[in-house]
Motif scaffolding. Structure first.
Motif, PDB file in Angstrom:
ATOM      1  N   ASP A 111      -7.819   2.966  -5.685  1.00  0.00           N
ATOM      2  CA  ASP A 111      -8.019   3.470  -4.327  1.00  0.00           C
ATOM      3  C   ASP A 111      -9.450   3.943  -4.140  1.00  0.00           C
ATOM      4  O   ASP A 111     -10.036   4.566  -5.031  1.00  0.00           O
ATOM      5  CB  ASP A 111      -7.090   4.666  -4.064  1.00  0.00           C
ATOM      6  CG  ASP A 111      -5.678   4.249  -3.708  1.00  0.00           C
ATOM      7  OD1 ASP A 111      -5.464   3.055  -3.428  1.00  0.00           O
ATOM      8  OD2 ASP A 111      -4.792   5.119  -3.715  1.00  0.00           O
ATOM      9  N   VAL A 166      -7.612   7.150  -0.624  1.00  0.00           N
ATOM     10  CA  VAL A 166      -7.370   6.664   0.732  1.00  0.00           C
ATOM     11  C   VAL A 166      -6.629   5.331   0.696  1.00  0.00           C
ATOM     12  O   VAL A 166      -5.607   5.131   1.361  1.00  0.00           O
ATOM     13  CB  VAL A 166      -8.695   6.525   1.499  1.00  0.00           C
ATOM     14  CG1 VAL A 166      -8.477   5.843   2.840  1.00  0.00           C
ATOM     15  CG2 VAL A 166      -9.328   7.896   1.699  1.00  0.00           C
ATOM     16  N   GLY A 167      -7.127   4.410  -0.084  1.00  0.00           N
ATOM     17  CA  GLY A 167      -6.506   3.093  -0.204  1.00  0.00           C
ATOM     18  C   GLY A 167      -7.502   2.178  -0.886  1.00  0.00           C
ATOM     19  O   GLY A 167      -8.691   2.510  -0.983  1.00  0.00           O
ATOM     20  N   PRO A 168      -7.041   1.021  -1.356  1.00  0.00           N
ATOM     21  CA  PRO A 168      -7.966   0.127  -2.057  1.00  0.00           C
ATOM     22  C   PRO A 168      -8.965  -0.544  -1.106  1.00  0.00           C
ATOM     23  O   PRO A 168      -8.583  -1.027  -0.049  1.00  0.00           O
ATOM     24  CB  PRO A 168      -7.042  -0.907  -2.702  1.00  0.00           C
ATOM     25  CG  PRO A 168      -5.759  -0.840  -1.950  1.00  0.00           C
ATOM     26  CD  PRO A 168      -5.652   0.529  -1.368  1.00  0.00           C
ATOM     27  N   PHE A 212      -9.344   0.077   5.229  1.00  0.00           N
ATOM     28  CA  PHE A 212      -9.370  -0.386   3.832  1.00  0.00           C
ATOM     29  C   PHE A 212      -8.619  -1.698   3.745  1.00  0.00           C
ATOM     30  O   PHE A 212      -7.553  -1.865   4.301  1.00  0.00           O
ATOM     31  CB  PHE A 212      -8.835   0.655   2.846  1.00  0.00           C
ATOM     32  CG  PHE A 212      -7.453   1.167   3.120  1.00  0.00           C
ATOM     33  CD1 PHE A 212      -7.239   2.146   4.074  1.00  0.00           C
ATOM     34  CD2 PHE A 212      -6.366   0.694   2.406  1.00  0.00           C
ATOM     35  CE1 PHE A 212      -5.958   2.635   4.331  1.00  0.00           C
ATOM     36  CE2 PHE A 212      -5.080   1.181   2.640  1.00  0.00           C
ATOM     37  CZ  PHE A 212      -4.878   2.146   3.612  1.00  0.00           C
ATOM     38  N   LEU A 251      -4.254  -6.637  -1.779  1.00  0.00           N
ATOM     39  CA  LEU A 251      -3.432  -5.453  -2.050  1.00  0.00           C
ATOM     40  C   LEU A 251      -3.110  -4.740  -0.736  1.00  0.00           C
ATOM     41  O   LEU A 251      -3.437  -5.211   0.339  1.00  0.00           O
ATOM     42  CB  LEU A 251      -4.180  -4.519  -3.006  1.00  0.00           C
ATOM     43  CG  LEU A 251      -4.657  -5.173  -4.311  1.00  0.00           C
ATOM     44  CD1 LEU A 251      -5.498  -4.209  -5.112  1.00  0.00           C
ATOM     45  CD2 LEU A 251      -3.476  -5.656  -5.130  1.00  0.00           C
ATOM     46  N   SER A 252      -2.487  -3.615  -0.852  1.00  0.00           N
ATOM     47  CA  SER A 252      -2.129  -2.802   0.306  1.00  0.00           C
ATOM     48  C   SER A 252      -3.352  -2.487   1.163  1.00  0.00           C
ATOM     49  O   SER A 252      -4.440  -2.239   0.641  1.00  0.00           O
ATOM     50  CB  SER A 252      -1.521  -1.502  -0.207  1.00  0.00           C
ATOM     51  OG  SER A 252      -1.410  -0.552   0.818  1.00  0.00           O
ATOM     52  N   CYS A 253      -3.168  -2.496   2.471  1.00  0.00           N
ATOM     53  CA  CYS A 253      -4.306  -2.242   3.349  1.00  0.00           C
ATOM     54  C   CYS A 253      -3.872  -1.407   4.547  1.00  0.00           C
ATOM     55  O   CYS A 253      -2.692  -1.288   4.847  1.00  0.00           O
ATOM     56  CB  CYS A 253      -4.962  -3.549   3.769  1.00  0.00           C
ATOM     57  SG  CYS A 253      -3.851  -4.808   4.407  1.00  0.00           S
TER      58      CYS A 253
END
Lengths: 523, 523
Positions: free
Chosen positions: A432, A452-454, A472, A478-480
């Motif tokens: 992240d 926060v996030g990748p 992000f 990946l997750s966004c």
């Protein structure tokens, strides 16, 4: 809050039967059974109310990179206002990369934006098991470097022009609108080319105002490894429009020095020969331009040279070269060395580290750029002097966390009240990333939002001074999402989904002066 | 609510410094200035808290049609869990059409779904000024009718198989998972073909269990206009796998009777000759299958015949044909008329109107299908008898609003407590559509949410019984989003954005029995 209530009253006047959650809950299911079908407007409910209370206005525009399109979300209603998908137009590798929106009095009724795309082998660098190259789809218009001009007409988005096709100059990275909204600059770090474009009206096509190429000549030519570290010369050349065709010959992959972009923090891959191409040794990494709020100076960003070449848009001549590394001189002289075509040179004794994203503060008094990899800090230049040759490196934003290559300061923007600078701080995949807040008066880090996030990329601020939107992109796989926090009290607000790799965002300006806090002065 | 609090406590234990909004606001900006950078996790704030309070669990999966990809949103965090864009894999016309997700104990750790795509000229029916056809991109794999099997591995989505390529059967419309999750059915209304597929494990490829084609033979062959109205015969033929190749020859546009799909409520365009193709006169409009919860019977949906042919998946023979129009017999006999290949026929005296989306109630006791255009109502069949030949049309859902062609009942699903049926009710472009609620015991309309958004398509329910998610796709060019309301009290909750034409949605099931309220029993 009052905005929200007014809006709900308005709906009631217009005939919508909006019933508050509490009142509604009082009607039992059985009671409703007795009657004919109950009618209800949809404008209400906890989520609806919260969005209206928080985000009374604002259209967030975001390009989705490998998703291949761009989306506008109405933050108040939390609905998608409109969207576009470039494969619909026959683009076979539409990496929707960066964008900037022209101001509009009422974006809900219409606005226009410029959206660069990458293409070609850039789709291959994310580990997707694809045969798109073998299918031949990275050739032709799949080469990318389109500059799509898109119009939202109050109902839908339509691609009205590919500026790359009109002008013959294809550029795949940052698009940055002038402070007076009368044109934009584009750039491309695979080609080392920047071009400045006018803003056409009606059915006109875009025209090139001026274009330049940067080339690096290393002092030590024995290896790529020492090509930048060991110093050398930046040559900046004015490009000449072929008079017979009236079009440059730089569409698609024409002019590429490297076969795919340097991803963020990937400058050292070039030194190691790990990004192939026709001319990695001459790479300057010219992938962006940002504009000084005074609307005369533009800073041409050179990642490999760790420099920002200041160009005078009044006469299209470079005048000064800001150099970033700590321990290096801050302002290098620019010397005109040729004409026909015009050429200028800047000599660098060494380049201690590459640098990347950059920007001017909205008051025009400061310029910052990110020292990365070999250094990990942010030089701050005093740019208040009318003459860029007297702009001075005055301090550095530093932090105990910034040792080694990561975490690394990345994109930036400023609060509407000009007291704070917001920074995305990148961690390597799959970790992240973070968003930090710097006091723009003391240049001290005052806040860090962890996890926060990748792949935190750009930020946008709401022009009412309330919120910061940190996109992000999940390294495309990946997750966004979009993390929101308050500009003043620096409190987290929550997340929005990000439907596919979105890695840039702007709030559509409703006044020309909003550009000072938008994709104009900062990246 | 308690779920949310527990989660926040957990983050604190894990080291996140989560501070409530109120407490945080008490710290003035000046006070924070005195200290070193404050650290903050992002898990908090009004929007974060509301999402956790409302949506404690659930992964919403949605295909974005002309956007070309599919997205999974974690409803609790309001972040995108993962996504996929099919042009990345070299698909030049990836209209991400419909999907169904296999159950997963913990979708955040992994799940699998089947995603059909359209292609070819289907991209041309939305008024986009595109040259995609002239560029030749609607040929080859741009013909569409892919059946992508996609796996989310807990980090990212990857295309693991194109079932159309593995089996030779390309189908571009509904994909519907069996109630026991051991396979799925696909269908295509341009080809009039349905196929039933197994569920492969590990690295295996999907296999066809059985495939059929429907063909219409009109009584009155003098014109298309009377071809269905005037009655005729449905012939249902078992398709035979070529033994030498082990693959059918029905990929891409092979077998298309019409050149693009009948959009919703467009059946009469075929009668008027307004959808060209090789064989519009034999069209049955076989674009979907839904499964009876008992896991033995599947209903093959035939739009032009206004019928649902009930197939026994135990022996792959059709047994009964439910006929929809008010004033027509409800259950028509099916007669075997040939073998080698097997063929069955159903005779229709007339077809008073086309019918479209359909579904079984989760208890298996009812079947409904939408009578459209010439009639505007919903026949309800009692399907509680073990023998489909005794399934009976028992009543109709009717409403004073349902006169003329629009507004028109469209997709449906049922509440988890089985007391309600939810209906999207379509208005023509560019008008807003609606979502209605029907009492599933009395079959009376009890609630109408007006002005939801343009082009309401499918709904999904959360398996905790709390919410209904109504996607609206904006006819691919207009505003789009996801409207949420409560399953029990039927109160609006608010909207989610829809980043590009999404027009189908499912909540990923976490138990096999959730399929009874998912893309299995209903469309």
């Amino acid at each position: 809050m009052s905005g929200s209530i007014d809006r709900r009253r308005l709906f009631q006047l217009l005939g919508g039967s909006v019933i508050g959650g509490g009142a509604y809950a009082g009607l039992g299911y059985a009671a409703r059974q007795e009657r004919k079908a109950e009618e209800n407007d949809c404008r209400g409910g906890k989520l609806w109310d919260l969005h209206h209370d928080l985000f009374g206005s604002g259209i967030l525009l975001s390009p989705q990179k490998l998703g291949g399109g761009t989306h506008a979300v109405d933050l108040a209603t939390n609905r998608t206002l409109a969207w576009i998908s470039y494969w619909n137009y026959g683009d076979t590798c539409p990496i929707s990369h960066h964008l900037a929106a022209y101001p509009s009095d009422d974006p809900r009724k219409g606005f226009e934006f410029i959206n660069s795309t990458q293409g070609g082998e850039n789709v291959l660098i994310y580990g997707i098991p694809t045969r798109i190259k073998e299918k031949g789809l990275l050739e032709g218009n799949g080469q990318g470097n389109h500059l799509y001009r898109v119009r939202y007409d109050g109902a839908q988005m339509t691609l009205v022009e590919d500026v790359a096709e009109s002008t013959g100059i294809g550029l795949g990275v940052h698009t940055v609108i002038y402070p007076d909204a009368q044109g934009f600059a584009g750039a491309d770090g695979q080609k080392d080319i920047t071009a400045f474009f006018d803003r056409p009206r009606g059915t006109e096509k875009t025209k090139v105002q001026m274009a330049f190429r940067g080339d690096w000549k290393a002092k030590d030519t024995s290896s790529l490894e020492r090509a930048w570290l060991g110093g050398g010369t930046l040559r900046f050349t004015r490009l000449v429009e072929p008079s017979e065709t009236g079009k440059y010959e730089l569409e698609g992959s024409k002019g590429n020095k490297i076969n795919w972009e340097m991803a963020p923090m990937s400058e050292l891959l070039v030194e190691r020969g790990q990004i192939p191409g026709d001319s990695p040794s001459s790479l300057t990494g010219l992938d962006a331009v940002v504009h000084h709020p005074g609307n005369r100076w533009s800073a041409v960003i050179l990642r490999m040279c760790s420099a920002a070449l200041i160009v005078d848009r009044a006469n299209w001549e470079p005048v000064a070269c800001l150099h970033m590394p700590k321990g290096s001189p801050g302002n290098l002289p620019v010397k005109k060395v040729g004409s026909g075509p015009d050429a200028w040179e800047v000599t660098f004794d060494d380049v201690k580290n590459p640098a990347h994203e950059a920007g001017f503060s909205p008051d025009g008094k400061s310029f910052v750029m990110m020292n990365n990899l070999r250094q990990n800090n942010i030089p701050v230049f005093d740019t208040s002097d009318p003459d860029p040759r007297r702009w001075k490196k005055v301090t550095y934003v530093e932090d105990p966390d910034w040792t080694g290559q990561y975490p690394s300061p990345f994109h930036l923007c400023f609060s509407m009240d000009r007291t704070k600078m917001f920074l995305s701080v990148l961690a390597p995949k799959p970790r992240d990333s973070e968003v930090w807040v710097v006091d723009a008066r003391t240049w001290k880090v005052i806040k860090k939002f962890r996890n926060v996030g990748p792949d935190c990329q750009t930020m946008a601020v709401s022009y009412d001074g309330k919120y910061v939107f940190q996109i992000f992109s999940g390294f495309q796989r990946l997750s966004c999402g979009l993390f929101v926090f308050t500009q003043d009290t620096l409190e987290p607000v929550g997340y929005f989904p990000n439907f596919g790799g979105h890695h840039d965002c702007v709030v559509v300006p409703t006044k020309v002066e909003h550009l000072l806090n938008s994709r104009c002065t900062t990246l």
